[in-house]
Design an enzyme around this catalytic site. Structure first.
Site, PDB file in Angstrom:
ATOM      1  N   LYS A  87       0.857  -1.178   0.000  1.00  0.00           N
ATOM      2  CA  LYS A  87       0.000   0.000   0.000  1.00  0.00           C
ATOM      3  C   LYS A  87       0.897   1.233   0.000  1.00  0.00           C
ATOM      4  O   LYS A  87       1.915   1.256   0.722  1.00  0.00           O
ATOM      5  CB  LYS A  87      -0.893  -0.030   1.248  1.00  0.00           C
ATOM      6  CG  LYS A  87      -1.873   1.125   1.348  1.00  0.00           C
ATOM      7  CD  LYS A  87      -2.770   0.987   2.573  1.00  0.00           C
ATOM      8  CE  LYS A  87      -3.807   2.080   2.664  1.00  0.00           C
ATOM      9  NZ  LYS A  87      -4.700   1.922   3.839  1.00  0.00           N
ATOM     10  N   SER A 162      -9.662   2.015   2.833  1.00  0.00           N
ATOM     11  CA  SER A 162      -8.771   2.772   1.986  1.00  0.00           C
ATOM     12  C   SER A 162      -7.758   1.914   1.218  1.00  0.00           C
ATOM     13  O   SER A 162      -7.185   2.391   0.245  1.00  0.00           O
ATOM     14  CB  SER A 162      -8.007   3.796   2.835  1.00  0.00           C
ATOM     15  OG  SER A 162      -7.155   3.141   3.768  1.00  0.00           O
ATOM     16  N   SER A 186      -9.804  -0.401   7.066  1.00  0.00           N
ATOM     17  CA  SER A 186      -9.243  -0.339   5.712  1.00  0.00           C
ATOM     18  C   SER A 186      -8.555  -1.590   5.194  1.00  0.00           C
ATOM     19  O   SER A 186      -8.188  -1.634   4.024  1.00  0.00           O
ATOM     20  CB  SER A 186      -8.283   0.836   5.609  1.00  0.00           C
ATOM     21  OG  SER A 186      -9.034   2.011   5.445  1.00  0.00           O
TER      22      SER A 186
END
Ligand code: GLN
Length: 496
Positions: A87, A162, A186
Site C-alpha cells: 500500500k 482505503s 481499511s
C-alpha cells in the site's frame, strides 16, 4: 516468456497463492525472476483496474535476481522470491511514496518502513506501490488524488478502501499477497468487497515506523491475500517489537502464526453481537453470514449471542478521534519538509496556506478542520475528551463479551460494494458504512475478513472475525478451518 510457459500442473502462477508459490520457488521449479515477470506482465495488462500507483520493473527484477541467488545458495527466507506489493502508505526507498496524495507527489523516502524491511528480509520481492485513499481516509478508494481503483468482480463498482488498490491486486491476481493498513476498517472492508482474506492484528503488533501517519492510536499494518494460510505466513514476518522506532509497538515476540492453523474448532464459542444484525444490515449480506455461521456449527463451534451495546457510538467517536489525530499528524505537510510546495506566495504564512490548499484533497481538508475544531480550546472537553471516554466503554464491551465467547463473528460491512460515484458528495454515507469495523479498531483488537459467498450483483461478502488481544492465531485458525470446508476464497472474478 508467455503466461502459458509458466503454467505448470496446479494452475498459473497467479492462481497459486503465497504458500504454494514459495514452495515452488524453494524447489527451484520456477525462478524468482520468472515469477516477477509474470506478475509485472499481469499488472500491465490489467492497468485499467487502477490498482498500482508505482511500478519499476528494473528494481523489481534486480530484487528477484538477488532472491534467486539466495535460493541457489540455500540461504532462502520464508518468503524468498515471492512478489508482494505495498500500500502506498508505507515508505519505500526503492519506489516513490505518495500516500495517495498530491502533497507527496515525487516524494522519495530515504528509508524503508519496518514492515517493508521485515518482508524484504524474509525474501519478498517488491512489485510496486498500491493505490489507496488519500492518507488512508476513505472507504472506496475514490479519495485517491491519482485515480480510482475498480473492483474486478464488477468494474463499475468500488473495491472498498482505503486499501482499495491492495484488495484489487490480490483479487485480480496481480500480486499473490499485499500489505494494507487498517485505521477503522481499511484492511477488512476492501478485503470483504473484493472477496479476499485480510487481517489487522492487535494494535502494536506490527511497527508503525514508516507508515505515513493518519490516526496514530488506531493505525495498524496487516497482510491481505487469498487465504488465511497465506495471511499467517506474511503476518509472521511482519510483526514483532520495534522499541527504538515505534514506542507503541508491543513488547511481544514475533510469533509463527502458521502453527495453530490446523487445530479443530470443537467447542469454540463464537459470539454473535446482536447489534451487528439490526435493520441496517442488507439481507443479501445477512444470508451469506448466516450460512457461514452454520458451517462453523458443522465444524463443532457453538454460536452464542452476545451484546456490544455501544456499537452505534463507534461512528461519532471514531470520527472525532481519527480527525483529531489526523489534524495533528498532517501539520507536518507545510511545504518545507516534504513533497509539494506552492510556487507563488508572498510570505511564509501564504506559502503554508497555498501549499496545503493545493496539496490536500477535499476529504483530507474536511478532517483537518473537524480535528482542529474538536481539539480547540472550549470544545476539547465536550468532544475529544468525551469521545475518549466512550472509546473506553467500547473496549469494555468487548472485554465483557469475551467472558462468554472465544471469538466474535459478524458482517464486515452492511452492504456489498457500491457503484463508483455512488456516495458522491455524501461523506456521511461512507462514514456510516464503517459501523461494524470501527468498534474493534477503537478497542485495538485484532480483526479479519474472510470471504463467505456472494450477495446482490454477484458481489463478494466477507465475514468479520474479531479476537481478544493477541489472539490473531485463533482468528487465523478459525478462518483456515472455514476455508478448508468451503471454497469461497478460491473463486476468482471472470477474466482474471
Ligand atoms: N473508512 C475509514 C475512514 O475513512 C477507515 C479508513 C482506514 O481504516 N484507514 O477513516
Amino acid at each position: 516468456m508467455s503466461v502459458q510457459d509458466l503454467t505448470q500442473g496446479g494452475g498459473a502462477l497467479h492462481e497459486l497463492g503465497v504458500t504454494a508459490l514459495a514452495a515452488r520457488l524453494r524447489a527451484r521449479e520456477v525462478s524468482a525472476v520468472e515469477v516477477a515477470q509474470h506478475f509485472l506482465a499481469r499488472a500491465q495488462s490489467h492497468a485499467a483496474l487502477g490498482a498500482f500507483l508505482a511500478i519499476d520493473e528494473a528494481t523489481t527484477l534486480a530484487q528477484a535476481r538477488a532472491a534467486d541467488q539466495r535460493l541457489a545458495a540455500g540461504t532462502a527466507g520464508a518468503l524468498e522470491g515471492v512478489p508482494l506489493a505495498h500500500k502506498d502508505i508505507f515508505v519505500t526507498r526503492d519506489f516513490p511514496t505518495t500516500a495517495g496524495s498530491k502533497m507527496l507527489e515525487g516524494y522519495r523516502s530515504p528509508f524503508d518502513a519496518t514492515v517493508v524491511n521485515k518482508l524484504a528480509q524474509a525474501g519478498a520481492v517488491t512489485l510496486g506501490k498500491l493505490n489507496c485513499d488519500e492518507f488512508a481516509m476513505g472507504s472506496a478508494n475514490e479519495n485517491s488524488a491519482y485515480h480510482p481503483a475498480r473492483n474486478p468482480w464488477d468494474t463499475s463498482r468500488v473495491p472498498g478502501g482505503s486499501s482499495g488498490g491492495s484488495a484489487v491486486a490480490v483479487a485480480a491476481g496481480l500480486a499473490p499477497a499485499v500489505t494494507g493498513t487498517d485505521t477503522g476498517g481499511s484492511i477488512r472492508q476492501p478485503a470483504s468487497f473484493c472477496g479476499i482474506t485480510g487481517i489487522k492484528p492487535t494494535y502494536g503488533r506490527a511497527s508503525r515506523y514508516g507508515m505515513v501517519a493518519f490516526a496514530s492510536s488506531l493505525d495498524q499494518a496487516g497482510p491481505m491475500a487469498r487465504s488465511a494460510q497465506d495471511c499467517a505466513l506474511l503476518l509472521s514476518a511482519m510483526c514483532g517489537p520495534d522499541p527504538d522506532r515505534d514506542s507503541t509497538s508491543l513488547d511481544v515476540p514475533a510469533e509463527d502464526f502458521s502453527r495453530g492453523l490446523d487445530a479443530r474448532l470443537d467447542g469454540l464459542r463464537i459470539g454473535v453481537p446482536r447489534e451487528f444484525f439490526g435493520e441496517g444490515l442488507a439481507s443479501d449480506v445477512r444470508t451469506a453470514i448466516d450460512a457461514a455461521l452454520k458451517v462453523y456449527e458443522g465444524l463443532g463451534a457453538r454460536i452464542v449471542e452476545i451484546s456490544l451495546p455501544h456499537t452505534e457510538l463507534s461512528i461519532p467517536v471514531y470520527y472525532i478521534i481519527a480527525p483529531a489525530e489526523a489534524s495533528s499528524n498532517l501539520s507536518r505537510f507545510d511545504g518545507v519538509k516534504f513533497g509539494h510546495r506552492a510556487s507563488n506566495y508572498s510570505d511564509l504564512v501564504d506559502m503554508y496556506r497555498k501549499t496545503r490548499a493545493e496539496g490536500f484533497g477535499d476529504e483530507v481538508k474536511r478532517r483537518i478542520m473537524i480535528g482542529t475544531y474538536v481539539l480547540s480550546h472550549g470544545y476539547y472537553d465536550a468532544y475529544y475528551l468525551q469521545a475518549q471516554r466512550i472509546r473506553r466503554m467500547i473496549a469494555d464491551d468487548f472485554l465483557q463479551a469475551f467472558k462468554d465467547c472465544d471469538i466474535i463473528a459478524g458482517p464486515v460491512a452492511p452492504t456489498v460494494a457500491w457503484p463508483l460515484g455512488g456516495h458522491h458528495n455524501d461523506p456521511l454515507a461512507d462514514y456510516l458504512a464503517d459501523i461494524f469495523t470501527l468498534p474493534a479498531s477503537l478497542a485495538g483488537l485484532p480483526g479479519m475478513s474472510v470471504p463467505v459467498g456472494f450477495g446482490s450483483g454477484g458481489m463478494p461478502v466477507g465475514l468479520q472475525l474479531i479476537g481478544n488481544y493477541l489472539q490473531e492465531s485463533r482468528l487465523l485458525n478459525a478462518a483456515h478451518q472455514l476455508q478448508r470446508a468451503t471454497d469461497w476464497h478460491q473463486r476468482t472474478p471472470e477474466g482474471y
